[in-house]
Design an enzyme around this catalytic site. Sequence first.
Site, PDB file in Angstrom:
ATOM      1  N   LYS A  39       0.835  -1.213   0.000  1.00 54.67           N
ATOM      2  CA  LYS A  39       0.000   0.000   0.000  1.00 54.67           C
ATOM      3  C   LYS A  39       0.865   1.256   0.000  1.00 54.67           C
ATOM      4  CE  LYS A  39      -2.716   0.709   3.701  1.00 54.67           C
ATOM      5  NZ  LYS A  39      -2.307   1.940   4.433  1.00 54.67           N
ATOM      6  N   ASP A  59       1.732  -1.072  12.002  1.00 58.80           N
ATOM      7  CA  ASP A  59       0.383  -1.491  11.583  1.00 58.80           C
ATOM      8  C   ASP A  59       0.062  -2.928  11.994  1.00 58.80           C
ATOM      9  OD1 ASP A  59       0.045   0.989  10.466  1.00 58.80           O
ATOM     10  OD2 ASP A  59       0.532   0.349   8.424  1.00 58.80           O
ATOM     11  N   LYS A  71      -4.588   6.050  14.673  1.00 59.75           N
ATOM     12  CA  LYS A  71      -4.717   5.414  13.357  1.00 59.75           C
ATOM     13  C   LYS A  71      -6.184   5.497  12.908  1.00 59.75           C
ATOM     14  CE  LYS A  71      -0.371   4.301  12.987  1.00 59.75           C
ATOM     15  NZ  LYS A  71       0.477   4.969  12.001  1.00 59.75           N
TER      16      LYS A  71
HETATM   17  O1  LIG Z   1       3.953   6.232   5.056  1.00 49.77           O
HETATM   18  C1  LIG Z   1       3.172   5.263   4.966  1.00 49.77           C
HETATM   19  O2  LIG Z   1       2.924   4.710   3.877  1.00 49.77           O
HETATM   20  C2  LIG Z   1       2.548   4.776   6.197  1.00 49.77           C
HETATM   21  C3  LIG Z   1       3.031   5.165   7.419  1.00 49.77           C
HETATM   22  C4  LIG Z   1       2.469   4.739   8.711  1.00 49.77           C
HETATM   23  O3  LIG Z   1       1.745   5.825   9.265  1.00 49.77           O
HETATM   24  P1  LIG Z   1       2.453   6.961  10.184  1.00 49.77           P
HETATM   25  O4  LIG Z   1       3.391   7.708   9.352  1.00 49.77           O
HETATM   26  O5  LIG Z   1       1.306   7.805  10.665  1.00 49.77           O
HETATM   27  O6  LIG Z   1       3.118   6.201  11.286  1.00 49.77           O
HETATM   28  C5  LIG Z   1       1.539   3.548   8.567  1.00 49.77           C
HETATM   29  O7  LIG Z   1       0.783   3.410   9.735  1.00 49.77           O
HETATM   30  C6  LIG Z   1       0.639   3.668   7.367  1.00 49.77           C
HETATM   31  O8  LIG Z   1      -0.150   2.521   7.208  1.00 49.77           O
HETATM   32  C7  LIG Z   1       1.429   3.819   6.087  1.00 49.77           C
HETATM   33  C1  LIG Z   2      -2.539   3.267   9.399  1.00 53.02           C
HETATM   34  C2  LIG Z   2      -2.841   2.772   8.203  1.00 53.02           C
HETATM   35  O1  LIG Z   2      -3.108   3.490   7.064  1.00 53.02           O
HETATM   36  P1  LIG Z   2      -3.317   5.046   6.819  1.00 53.02           P
HETATM   37  O2  LIG Z   2      -2.583   5.802   7.898  1.00 53.02           O
HETATM   38  O3  LIG Z   2      -2.773   5.286   5.450  1.00 53.02           O
HETATM   39  O4  LIG Z   2      -4.789   5.308   6.866  1.00 53.02           O
HETATM   40  C3  LIG Z   2      -2.865   1.301   7.996  1.00 53.02           C
HETATM   41  O5  LIG Z   2      -2.989   0.888   6.829  1.00 53.02           O
HETATM   42  O6  LIG Z   2      -2.792   0.518   8.960  1.00 53.02           O
END
Ligand SMILES: O=C(O)C1=C[C@@H](OP(=O)(O)O)[C@@H](O)[C@H](O)C1
Ligand SMILES: C=C(OP(=O)(O)O)C(=O)O
Length: 448
Positions: free
Chosen positions: A28, A327, A354
Amino acid sequence: MSSHGAPIPMISKPCGPLTGTAEVPGDKSISHRSLILGAMSVGETTISGLLEGQDVLDTAKAMQAFGADVTNHGGGNWSVHGVGVGGFAEPENVIDCGNSGTGVRLIMGAMATCPITVTFTGDASLNGRPMARVTDPLALFGCQSVGREGGRLPMTLVGAAEPIPVRYTVPVPSAQVKSAVLLAGLNAPGETVVIEQEATRDHTERMLAGFGAEISTEVTDAGRVITLKGQPELQAQKIDVPRDPSSAAFPVCAAIITPGSDVLVPGIGLNPTRAGLFTTLRDMGADLTYENERLEGGEPVADLRARFSPDMKGIDVPPARAASMIDEYPILSVVASFAKGKTHMAGVKELRVKESDRIDAMAVGLRANGIAVEDGPDWWTVTGLGHGNVPGGATSASHLDHRIAMSFLILGMAANAPVSVDDGGPIATSFPIFEGLMGGLGADVSRT
Ligand SMILES: O=C(O)C1=C[C@@H](OP(=O)(O)O)[C@@H](O)[C@H](O)C1
Ligand SMILES: C=C(OP(=O)(O)O)C(=O)O
């Protein structure tokens, strides 16, 4: 998807061994970045293996609204004809990022140094999440913003017409904040410097280098100092998106807790900024092996083999590992329920902001399913009962959070009674084939 529509209640019943191969979808984080960097490049970026989850589809739509030409060729193959750094046009309408924190925060960064005005919104979950962590550093470039109280969406950003470069120390461990600042720095003259005290996922840095930006990372006593030279001409790339370790976590953990299971999850990136869960599972005594270890696109990759692991023990998960598995704590708490003894997870305050308050959502749901959980502001402890002893039987709220919904459905596969969630709709944001993939391995997951 149900975050904009009717809830989709789902149930997972105790099942026999899970066996076979689980080909999980594309990463993702890398999918969002492929579309955004493609839109900021000159020429045509081609992407294979793009995650076609709702979060990423919303980012694709947004890139189109900023003037990029985004085409879906089918089968995960996409192309993006970019408008170049600083070339974003002003969208005619509000940008709806749905459920995606990554989407909205990275796109805010990408537009913050363009002379355009953009209004962002999302679903009820995203509109409750903090955005000041991004708009504060973007203000240093000269980008103005006005949103709801507490820095919440909907929010309007007025990009800087004459951006100035920034030196910024990220106050929370967040790859989204780091990435927003770096993307804004692309259209500022001179050097933008981002300092992070704890290493978070480094896809933006790696991909910016791949697209031809001058970017370097120095590891110092103050943390990782990332320096980006502004106003490069990014060159279109050919990107093959690797499979998502955060999605791989679900079939891997399901196999570990379900008697008799043996599941292969091929082609999973083991970038150290993402692979903390797998190290933790092995520390707990899980039978998880890395087969066919190799390098792909400069990143370590392996096929993961996960087998039923009846003798796991609870552990103290090192707080320093939190960013590399941020995550994965919801699904780890499910595995911890089947281990013997306490699993203590500290240094995880970020879980509270989150898609839902993930500590609270899991604690309430696990307790309802017969598991003891204690929690504080930045920690929680799950007391595992060992295999065969997890009652199950409850219906949990997923709070518009895909990872909460999937975690409880995995719990139901190995608990003594079925486990339900009030809404499985959000699963489509990151893992649209979850139900079919788990069913193909032998799980009994369905809509009710
Ligand atoms: O940079 C990214 O692609 C992501 C960073 C993370 O969030 P944070 O930057 O808020 O920790 C993660 O939880 C999210 O699912 C994806
Ligand atoms: C925290 C997540 O995604 P986002 O912050 O992009 O919503 C996730 O995919 O667990």
